[in-house]
Design an enzyme around this catalytic site. Sequence first.
Site, PDB file in Angstrom:
ATOM      1  CG  ASP A  93       2.791  -2.556  -7.327  1.00  0.00           C
ATOM      2  OD1 ASP A  93       3.666  -3.441  -7.268  1.00  0.00           O
ATOM      3  OD2 ASP A  93       1.649  -2.700  -6.836  1.00  0.00           O
ATOM      4  CB  CYS A 281     -11.860  19.866   2.955  1.00  0.00           C
ATOM      5  SG  CYS A 281     -12.960  19.403   1.608  1.00  0.00           S
TER       6      CYS A 281
HETATM    7  N1  GUN Z   1      -1.001  -3.806  -4.513  1.00  0.00           N
HETATM    8  C1  GUN Z   1      -1.919  -4.247  -3.624  1.00  0.00           C
HETATM    9  N2  GUN Z   1      -1.549  -5.454  -3.128  1.00  0.00           N
HETATM   10  C2  GUN Z   1      -0.374  -5.764  -3.688  1.00  0.00           C
HETATM   11  C3  GUN Z   1       0.518  -6.879  -3.537  1.00  0.00           C
HETATM   12  O1  GUN Z   1       0.280  -7.823  -2.791  1.00  0.00           O
HETATM   13  N3  GUN Z   1       1.675  -6.833  -4.286  1.00  0.00           N
HETATM   14  C4  GUN Z   1       1.962  -5.786  -5.122  1.00  0.00           C
HETATM   15  N4  GUN Z   1       3.115  -5.816  -5.805  1.00  0.00           N
HETATM   16  N5  GUN Z   1       1.137  -4.742  -5.274  1.00  0.00           N
HETATM   17  C5  GUN Z   1      -0.013  -4.736  -4.563  1.00  0.00           C
HETATM   18 ZN    ZN Z   2     -14.544  17.981   2.478  1.00  0.00          ZN
END
Ligand code: GUN
Ligand code: ZN
Length: 509
Positions: A93, A281
């Site tokens: 991200d 689990c």
């Molecule tokens: N992580 C959770 N929501 C978002 C979003 O809208 N954009 C980005 N880049 N990362 C996220």
């Molecule tokens: Zn469990």
Amino acid sequence: MRDHFEVRDQDAAGRIGELEVPRAGVTVETPALLPVINPHLQTIPPAEIEAEFGAEILITNGYIFYNSDDYRDRALDEGLHDLLDFSGAIMTDSGSFQLAEYGDISVDTPEILQFQHDIGSDIGTPVDIPTPPDVSREQAEEELAATQKALETAEGVDVGEMLVNAPVQGSTYPDLRESAGSHAAGTDLDVFPVGAVVPLMNDYRYDDMVDAVAAAKRGLGPAAPVHLFGAGHPMMFALAVAMGCDLFDSAAYALYARDDRYLTVRGTEQLADLDYLPCSCPVCTDHDPDEIRESDDDHREYLLAKHNLHITYEELRRVKQALRTGNLLELVDERARSHPAMLDGYRALLDHADQLEETDPTTKDAFFHTSAESSRRPEVLRHHQRLDRLAVDGQSVLLTEGENNRRFDDTWRLVPPFGPFPRHLSKTYPLNAQVPERLSREAYETAADGVTRLVELNPDVAFTVGHFSWPESALDQLPEGVDTINLDEEDGPGPESQEENPAGEEREQ
Ligand code: GUN
Ligand code: ZN
């Protein structure tokens, strides 16, 4: 959109697919879970997630590395795969989430995309603007314009084989989500996260989340691989997959563990409240609740994170198998019973039955009518739509829950919630549905809608409905001029009948 995604199986708008990630040299089967890795706080090492859970892909935040004295140079020198010790695909991200949380970040799209490329990310993300729900239309439009600009900038950055996310924003305005979707699909970017849904999920607004995703999907079209950004609670996987989401990232497994919370497919429990562990689990078979409670902080967090991840992958496998079998909507129905907000989500999903119908297979294993909501499934809608393909023979036709009757030119079967259909289709999907004896009012009313449609399509035919004590609300819905016979009240053969029983006395199912 570049072409890295192939759909293999479908159910409703859900699909099993393959996402080719060229830079990682792997193909990821979707729906896929991307565990969120935070290098500063990681409880379960990525190598263990790979070995024990078979993770093919994970996600981490490029901006955390960019901004970290500890990790920036190491990431640039070693690359993310060696640094994290993970051989599958790594998505990064961009820091947009930090932007949304803290209002400002010190990087733009070309810089952070280049950085993600340089640390060896396989799928990078530009700096989109996660517009929160319920903002003014003006703000949503302005921020969407900025996001779209970031996507266009991203198209111009040379990132080699790295795939690039094209986030879809638009807040809670479906038309903006839809146009954001078609704009994103029109770029040459690769993966399409629906953004800024975390606040909706945190507030249990699953219906609004469904509307946002449905709108984005209308714009994106069926060929786009779709990521639901920030969706990690296994309770909503079936719902999100049924809408056509292919990727999920889970920070929940770790965040909840840090908070002493135990995930189940029916919701989240406090470890303190558990007398039993309703899971098989390895963590839950090897420990009782007291042992976990009495472990030191780090070990307790580790055990809970492990359980949380087990339950998360388990649900994803269950969703995939349901999809493959063709009973994903039955699973969504089941999950909708775990929380009223999930029921709202399911009902919102069914508001989009026409959209689901477009990709729903015409034939599947079996249709189980399991709730009042089943009447609103895409299969029922499709049957009503396709009544125009069925020829009606003769001038007087009996539509009946009972037997044939030769007083009429023809007899069709009448099965709630589908309504009328010719007898020869009785064994074909979905008309061979397993339907309970005790139906909801909605099922009869929906069948009456089917009768109405047939009557409208054949204005010159005289229709008679033979029913077993349908509720008044359904009978009232039948068009003027349709005769009705309550088969529960019929006691003998009609004057012209050549059969034992004029309109039937036996239910056929
Ligand atoms: N992580 C959770 N929501 C978002 C979003 O809208 N954009 C980005 N880049 N990362 C996220
Ligand atoms: Zn469990």
